[in-house]
Design a protein around this motif. Structure first.
Motif, PDB file in Angstrom:
ATOM      1  N   HIS B 289       1.070  -1.102   0.024  1.00 51.92           N
ATOM      2  CA  HIS B 289       0.360  -0.221   0.210  1.00 51.92           C
ATOM      3  C   HIS B 289       0.716   0.919   0.366  1.00 51.92           C
ATOM      4  O   HIS B 289       0.826   2.193  -0.694  1.00 51.92           O
ATOM      5  CB  HIS B 289      -0.948  -0.504   1.293  1.00 51.92           C
ATOM      6  CG  HIS B 289       0.064   0.258   2.573  1.00 51.92           C
ATOM      7  ND1 HIS B 289       0.502  -0.583   3.333  1.00 51.92           N
ATOM      8  CD2 HIS B 289      -0.263   1.321   3.164  1.00 51.92           C
ATOM      9  CE1 HIS B 289       0.781  -0.421   4.066  1.00 51.92           C
ATOM     10  NE2 HIS B 289       0.250   0.825   3.813  1.00 51.92           N
ATOM     11  N   ALA B 290       2.470   0.329   0.702  1.00 50.95           N
ATOM     12  CA  ALA B 290       2.854   2.461   0.604  1.00 50.95           C
ATOM     13  C   ALA B 290       3.606   2.590  -0.544  1.00 50.95           C
ATOM     14  O   ALA B 290       3.400   3.499  -1.066  1.00 50.95           O
ATOM     15  CB  ALA B 290       3.775   2.223   1.951  1.00 50.95           C
ATOM     16  N   ASP B 291       3.956   1.658  -1.419  1.00 50.19           N
ATOM     17  CA  ASP B 291       4.619   1.593  -2.853  1.00 50.19           C
ATOM     18  C   ASP B 291       3.899   2.554  -3.935  1.00 50.19           C
ATOM     19  O   ASP B 291       3.565   3.394  -3.789  1.00 50.19           O
ATOM     20  CB  ASP B 291       4.805   0.237  -3.186  1.00 50.19           C
ATOM     21  CG  ASP B 291       6.457   0.126  -2.623  1.00 50.19           C
ATOM     22  OD1 ASP B 291       6.498   0.717  -1.532  1.00 50.19           O
ATOM     23  OD2 ASP B 291       6.671  -1.129  -2.242  1.00 50.19           O
ATOM     24  N   ALA B 294       2.363   6.427  -2.220  1.00 49.43           N
ATOM     25  CA  ALA B 294       3.713   6.830  -2.611  1.00 49.43           C
ATOM     26  C   ALA B 294       3.367   7.551  -3.869  1.00 49.43           C
ATOM     27  O   ALA B 294       3.747   8.823  -4.749  1.00 49.43           O
ATOM     28  CB  ALA B 294       5.087   6.283  -2.869  1.00 49.43           C
TER      29      ALA B 294
END
Lengths: 172, 329
Positions: B289-291, B294
């Motif tokens: 999710h963070a990738d 971003a």
């Protein structure tokens, strides 16, 4: 309209009535989910309060923090464009606005570095990571402190320019 | 003024970041990858005899890194915060699970291989994820990943909040109370010691040596090398000898690749799981999710600019029209 009639400047109505509450809510959520990155909400029973169980779940708070950042990035870009395109001639930025802009910029920059660090192939030194994390936290806390001070002193973002300033702005 | 400060800040930050990247632990000559990639280990479960030579080697070379807590421990507030103490003599000797004094242990399972019931063993420790949640989500940068694929926890910085263990899909890091930086801050109210786990002998690797568990294994259960080569070898063995692979895609990819004679869901059912005893479950990429988000952060300002430009154009059009309240009655 007569040629010599005073120019009608747009007023930041939407920005004040709609975007400002959204912005304040987002800042509150970013503060909450940001503090939630530290293991304190479960320890101090905050996550035990009905409806706040999610504050103790690190992946949930992290997801929400990123989501808030995405919305804020869009909001900041929108506000910069509309101020520059619509309100710059009729309204000046207050001193409080400059303080807010500096702190927000610092939060955004340190947040970008933190986001970069979380990518798979980006490696920062522990010292820089710690410096960046603490800076992000300190700038946010300063923003909160100044936010309270400015709400007491009723220092908004925009100051209507005087007629003279406006006329000078129109000539330039 | 704000611009100058910001510029200066960015300049310092980038310089620091650049220097930091350049000063990472160098790779050992013996195991240096051809490209600047990550090093992975291959653990061939079929070779392990459960002799615990790797466990003893790990304990011996890492003994100097083990915690020596100050006692009595600070009183913790609120009372729900429990101490984690593995420092008593009997607990230090625990070898059947991960502890702050045992970063590698031998896990056992009884399974059927080729129609024959067999007891098999295999070393368990940190998987050294390619995108480690412990390092990504550590609030202070105490847990971090090195360029050579090692994830380690800096015991001088760690406050023992246990977040790394909570976000680790395998619950690997283990806490010891009464040691570390938190004692110098607010020991009763924040932090609770230091988290410990396998650092894949980063200091030995920096000196061109192998991790102790690999060096001392008499059966050569583990090998280390560039991840691409380790994976190619794992796939070759899996294809030619009918073994199963774990760690290639788990949590988005790890730098610990297991080869098993039985499927990992079978193995997972046959092992004792619990605190300090990791599973072999399938694990999705916890930081995916963070990738993805971003990337969305890059697009978001353009969406804001488009909305802003639209607002400006609309307002400009309306400004050319006479305001309604200016109409003469």
């Amino acid at each position: 309209m007569k040629p010599d009639a005073p120019k009608q400047y747009p007023t930041p109505y939407i920005e004040q009535k709609v975007l400002k509450p959204v912005y304040l809510f987002l800042l509150f959520m970013m503060g909450l989910t940001g503090f939630g990155q530290m293991p304190i909400f479960k320890r101090y029973y905050i996550a035990d309060i009905p409806g706040l169980g999610w504050t103790g779940k690190f992946y949930v708070t992290h997801y929400l923090h990123y989501l808030g950042a995405i919305i804020l990035f869009a909001l900041f870009a929108y506000v910069i464009v509309t101020y520059w395109g619509l309100f710059r001639r009729s309204h000046a930025l207050s001193k409080a606005a400059y303080v807010r802009i500096f702190l927000l910029a610092a939060i955004v920059v340190t947040g970008i570095f933190r986001t970069l660090k979380n990518l798979p192939d980006v490696v920062f030194s522990p010292n820089f990571t710690m410096f960046n994390d603490i800076s992000h936290l300190v700038f946010m806390m300063l923003l909160m402190v100044f936010g309270i001070v400015f709400s007491i002193t009723k220092s908004g973002w925009l100051v209507p320019r005087t007629v003279r300033q406006t006329a000078r702005g129109r000539r330039s | 003024m704000a611009l100058l400060s910001r510029r200066a800040f960015l300049k310092t930050g980038l310089a620091t970041a650049g220097a930091a990247c350049a000063s990472q632990v160098p790779l050992p000559a013996a195991a240096k990858p051809q490209s600047d990639g990550e090093l992975a280990t291959l653990i061939d479960i079929r070779k392990c005899v459960g002799c615990e030579a790797c466990v003893e080697a790990c304990r011996e070379v890492n003994a100097a890194k083990y915690p020596e807590p100050e006692k009595p421990f600070p009183k913790m507030y609120p009372s729900r915060v429990k101490v984690a103490d593995w420092s008593e003599e009997d607990k230090r000797e625990v070898r059947d699970r991960l502890t702050p004094y045992n970063w590698l242990f031998i896990q056992w399972a009884t399974v059927v291989v080729d129609g024959e019931e067999k007891e098999i063993s295999f070393p368990r420790r940190c998987m050294h994820c390619q995108n480690p949640p412990c390092a990504d989500l550590c609030p202070w940068g105490a847990a971090r990943k090195l360029e050579n694929g090692i994830t380690l926890i800096d015991s001088d910085i760690c406050l023992g909040g246990r977040k790394c263990q909570v976000v680790c899909p395998w619950d690997i890091p283990q806490r010891q109370t009464g040691v570390g930086l938190y004692l110098d801050l607010l020991p009763s109210f924040a932090g609770n010691g230091v988290m410990y786990k396998c650092d894949r002998c980063y200091n030995r690797i920096a000196q061109g040596e192998l991790p102790a568990c690999i060096e001392q294994c008499p059966e050569e259960v583990q090998t280390i090398g560039p991840r691409s080569e380790i994976l190619a070898e794992a796939h070759r063995i899996a294809r030619e000898e009918g073994a199963y692979i774990y760690g290639e895609k788990e949590n988005g990819g790890t730098n610990t690749i297991y080869l098993s004679p039985v499927p990992f869901d079978t193995l997972n059912q046959a092992i004792h799981k619990g605190p300090g005893k990791p599973h072999f479950d399938p694990v999705e990429d916890q930081m995916a999710h963070a990738d993805n988000m971003a990337k969305a952060m890059l697009i978001a300002p353009f969406a804001g600019i488009a909305a802003g430009v639209s607002r400006v154009i609309k307002a400009a059009k309306h400004a050319d029209e006479p305001p309604e309240d200016n109409h003469e009655a």
